[in-house]
Write a protein that holds these residues in place. Structure first.
Motif, PDB file in Angstrom:
ATOM      1  N   LYS A 104       0.840  -1.203   0.000  1.00 36.34           N
ATOM      2  CA  LYS A 104       0.000   0.000   0.000  1.00 36.34           C
ATOM      3  C   LYS A 104       0.879   1.258   0.000  1.00 36.34           C
ATOM      4  CE  LYS A 104      -3.614   2.509   2.395  1.00 36.34           C
ATOM      5  NZ  LYS A 104      -4.595   2.526   3.469  1.00 36.34           N
ATOM      6  N   ALA A 105       1.973   1.217   0.760  1.00 37.40           N
ATOM      7  CA  ALA A 105       2.886   2.365   0.800  1.00 37.40           C
ATOM      8  C   ALA A 105       3.492   2.620  -0.577  1.00 37.40           C
ATOM      9  CB  ALA A 105       3.986   2.123   1.828  1.00 37.40           C
ATOM     10  N   GLN A 106       3.650   1.574  -1.355  1.00 35.30           N
ATOM     11  CA  GLN A 106       4.244   1.727  -2.683  1.00 35.30           C
ATOM     12  C   GLN A 106       3.231   2.132  -3.746  1.00 35.30           C
ATOM     13  OE1 GLN A 106       6.288  -2.205  -2.715  1.00 35.30           O
ATOM     14  NE2 GLN A 106       8.119  -0.982  -3.092  1.00 35.30           N
ATOM     15  N   THR A 107       2.020   1.582  -3.658  1.00 41.47           N
ATOM     16  CA  THR A 107       1.026   1.831  -4.714  1.00 41.47           C
ATOM     17  C   THR A 107       0.078   2.970  -4.392  1.00 41.47           C
ATOM     18  OG1 THR A 107      -0.573   0.255  -3.813  1.00 41.47           O
ATOM     19  CG2 THR A 107       1.047  -0.606  -5.392  1.00 41.47           C
ATOM     20  N   GLY A 108      -0.093   3.255  -3.105  1.00 43.41           N
ATOM     21  CA  GLY A 108      -1.019   4.300  -2.706  1.00 43.41           C
ATOM     22  C   GLY A 108      -2.449   3.831  -2.551  1.00 43.41           C
ATOM     23  N   SER A 109      -2.686   2.523  -2.688  1.00 46.57           N
ATOM     24  CA  SER A 109      -4.046   2.013  -2.512  1.00 46.57           C
ATOM     25  C   SER A 109      -4.004   0.699  -1.745  1.00 46.57           C
ATOM     26  CB  SER A 109      -4.743   1.834  -3.865  1.00 46.57           C
ATOM     27  OG  SER A 109      -3.990   0.988  -4.692  1.00 46.57           O
ATOM     28  N   ASP A 110      -5.132   0.374  -1.105  1.00 43.41           N
ATOM     29  CA  ASP A 110      -5.227  -0.888  -0.381  1.00 43.41           C
ATOM     30  C   ASP A 110      -5.064  -2.034  -1.362  1.00 43.41           C
ATOM     31  OD1 ASP A 110      -5.659   0.010   2.270  1.00 43.41           O
ATOM     32  OD2 ASP A 110      -7.726   0.511   1.753  1.00 43.41           O
ATOM     33  N   ILE A 111      -4.178  -2.934  -1.031  1.00 47.20           N
ATOM     34  CA  ILE A 111      -3.874  -4.038  -1.940  1.00 47.20           C
ATOM     35  C   ILE A 111      -3.367  -5.216  -1.119  1.00 47.20           C
ATOM     36  CG2 ILE A 111      -1.538  -3.218  -2.388  1.00 47.20           C
ATOM     37  CD1 ILE A 111      -2.025  -4.044  -5.357  1.00 47.20           C
ATOM     38  N   ASN A 112      -3.691  -6.406  -1.554  1.00 41.95           N
ATOM     39  CA  ASN A 112      -3.295  -7.614  -0.852  1.00 41.95           C
ATOM     40  C   ASN A 112      -1.850  -7.948  -1.203  1.00 41.95           C
ATOM     41  OD1 ASN A 112      -2.861 -10.190   0.107  1.00 41.95           O
ATOM     42  ND2 ASN A 112      -4.715 -11.066  -0.758  1.00 41.95           N
ATOM     43  N   GLY A 113      -0.944  -7.619  -0.323  1.00 39.49           N
ATOM     44  CA  GLY A 113       0.464  -7.883  -0.562  1.00 39.49           C
ATOM     45  C   GLY A 113       0.778  -9.367  -0.661  1.00 39.49           C
ATOM     46  N   TRP A 114       0.069 -10.185   0.121  1.00 41.23           N
ATOM     47  CA  TRP A 114       0.279 -11.628   0.044  1.00 41.23           C
ATOM     48  C   TRP A 114      -0.044 -12.140  -1.363  1.00 41.23           C
ATOM     49  CZ3 TRP A 114       2.803 -14.183   3.683  1.00 41.23           C
ATOM     50  CH2 TRP A 114       2.813 -13.686   4.996  1.00 41.23           C
ATOM     51  N   GLY A 115      -1.095 -11.628  -1.950  1.00 38.54           N
ATOM     52  CA  GLY A 115      -1.528 -12.098  -3.255  1.00 38.54           C
ATOM     53  C   GLY A 115      -0.859 -11.406  -4.429  1.00 38.54           C
ATOM     54  N   GLN A 116      -0.212 -10.270  -4.194  1.00 35.03           N
ATOM     55  CA  GLN A 116       0.340  -9.495  -5.301  1.00 35.03           C
ATOM     56  C   GLN A 116       1.859  -9.455  -5.367  1.00 35.03           C
ATOM     57  OE1 GLN A 116      -1.538  -8.341  -7.846  1.00 35.03           O
ATOM     58  NE2 GLN A 116      -3.144  -9.466  -6.779  1.00 35.03           N
ATOM     59  N   TYR A 117       2.538  -9.551  -4.233  1.00 42.45           N
ATOM     60  CA  TYR A 117       4.001  -9.589  -4.288  1.00 42.45           C
ATOM     61  C   TYR A 117       4.441 -10.954  -4.812  1.00 42.45           C
ATOM     62  CZ  TYR A 117       5.570  -5.422  -1.638  1.00 42.45           C
ATOM     63  OH  TYR A 117       5.886  -4.150  -1.223  1.00 42.45           O
ATOM     64  N   THR A 118       5.383 -10.948  -5.738  1.00 38.74           N
ATOM     65  CA  THR A 118       6.002 -12.181  -6.225  1.00 38.74           C
ATOM     66  C   THR A 118       7.374 -12.301  -5.586  1.00 38.74           C
ATOM     67  OG1 THR A 118       4.855 -12.051  -8.343  1.00 38.74           O
ATOM     68  CG2 THR A 118       6.839 -13.411  -8.268  1.00 38.74           C
ATOM     69  N   HIS A 119       7.652 -13.485  -5.057  1.00 36.31           N
ATOM     70  CA  HIS A 119       8.964 -13.798  -4.492  1.00 36.31           C
ATOM     71  C   HIS A 119       9.878 -14.117  -5.672  1.00 36.31           C
ATOM     72  CE1 HIS A 119      11.708 -16.862  -2.478  1.00 36.31           C
ATOM     73  NE2 HIS A 119      11.918 -15.751  -1.781  1.00 36.31           N
ATOM     74  N   VAL A 120      10.831 -13.242  -5.946  1.00 36.11           N
ATOM     75  CA  VAL A 120      11.645 -13.341  -7.163  1.00 36.11           C
ATOM     76  C   VAL A 120      12.395 -14.669  -7.284  1.00 36.11           C
ATOM     77  CG1 VAL A 120      13.557 -12.289  -8.445  1.00 36.11           C
ATOM     78  CG2 VAL A 120      11.783 -10.836  -7.441  1.00 36.11           C
ATOM     79  N   PRO A 121      13.070 -15.169  -6.229  1.00 37.77           N
ATOM     80  CA  PRO A 121      13.826 -16.422  -6.408  1.00 37.77           C
ATOM     81  C   PRO A 121      12.979 -17.618  -6.844  1.00 37.77           C
ATOM     82  CG  PRO A 121      14.555 -15.310  -4.427  1.00 37.77           C
ATOM     83  CD  PRO A 121      13.330 -14.576  -4.914  1.00 37.77           C
ATOM     84  N   THR A 122      11.722 -17.693  -6.409  1.00 41.04           N
ATOM     85  CA  THR A 122      10.880 -18.846  -6.768  1.00 41.04           C
ATOM     86  C   THR A 122       9.873 -18.520  -7.861  1.00 41.04           C
ATOM     87  OG1 THR A 122       9.226 -18.308  -5.073  1.00 41.04           O
ATOM     88  CG2 THR A 122      11.037 -19.812  -4.436  1.00 41.04           C
ATOM     89  N   GLY A 123       9.599 -17.222  -8.064  1.00 39.40           N
ATOM     90  CA  GLY A 123       8.578 -16.835  -9.034  1.00 39.40           C
ATOM     91  C   GLY A 123       7.166 -17.043  -8.527  1.00 39.40           C
ATOM     92  N   GLU A 124       7.028 -17.321  -7.241  1.00 41.31           N
ATOM     93  CA  GLU A 124       5.715 -17.585  -6.652  1.00 41.31           C
ATOM     94  C   GLU A 124       5.215 -16.385  -5.851  1.00 41.31           C
ATOM     95  OE1 GLU A 124       5.481 -22.331  -5.981  1.00 41.31           O
ATOM     96  OE2 GLU A 124       6.576 -21.237  -4.436  1.00 41.31           O
TER      97      GLU A 124
END
Length: 138
Positions: A104-124
């Motif tokens: 939210k701090a990055q996008t400026g809107s409420d957003i599900n970080g669990w569902g939207q951040y991708t873990h780069v090493p695994t791609g998940e």
């Protein structure tokens, strides 16, 4: 209570040293200027463990791993790093115990970080790693 005006640079400094939804600018100033520990925010190892710690403990992520969120329509990419204590740290130094407030701090809107951040090493997505970590716990 008195009111003061501060410039954008000072406000950004206060934001970097605050815990979102907990600290007020006054809490940060009190802590920085007077050494008053009234705020719940602490630094270093005393701040407690972040929400990603159990994923690290499960061996599915590691300190220093990168997280990324793409906003293709806006042509934006947001990056973050997992800290050794399971927090999400933004490039500007702000750290969050949970991924959603970080995003939210990055996008400026409420957003599900669990569902939207991708873990780069695994791609998940973090959500997938969280599910896998929970399934290994018991």
């Amino acid at each position: 209570m008195r009111k003061i005006e501060i410039d954008d640079e000072v406000f950004a400094y206060l934001q970097r040293r605050s815990e979102p939804l907990v600290d007020t600018p006054n809490d940060v100033l009190r802590r920085e200027l007077l050494g008053d520990g009234k705020s719940s925010k602490s630094s270093g190892p005393e701040r407690g463990l972040g929400a990603l710690m159990f994923i690290i403990d499960a061996g599915l992520a590691a300190a220093g791993d990168q997280l990324v969120h793409h906003q293709p329509r806006l042509h934006r990419t947001h990056e973050a790093t997992i800290t050794a204590d399971g927090w999400v740290e933004l490039p500007d130094g702000r750290a969050f115990a949970q991924p959603s407030p970080a995003l939210k701090a990055q996008t400026g809107s409420d957003i599900n970080g669990w569902g939207q951040y991708t873990h780069v090493p695994t791609g998940e997505k973090l959500q997938k790693l969280r599910e896998r970590a929970r399934s290994t716990q018991g």
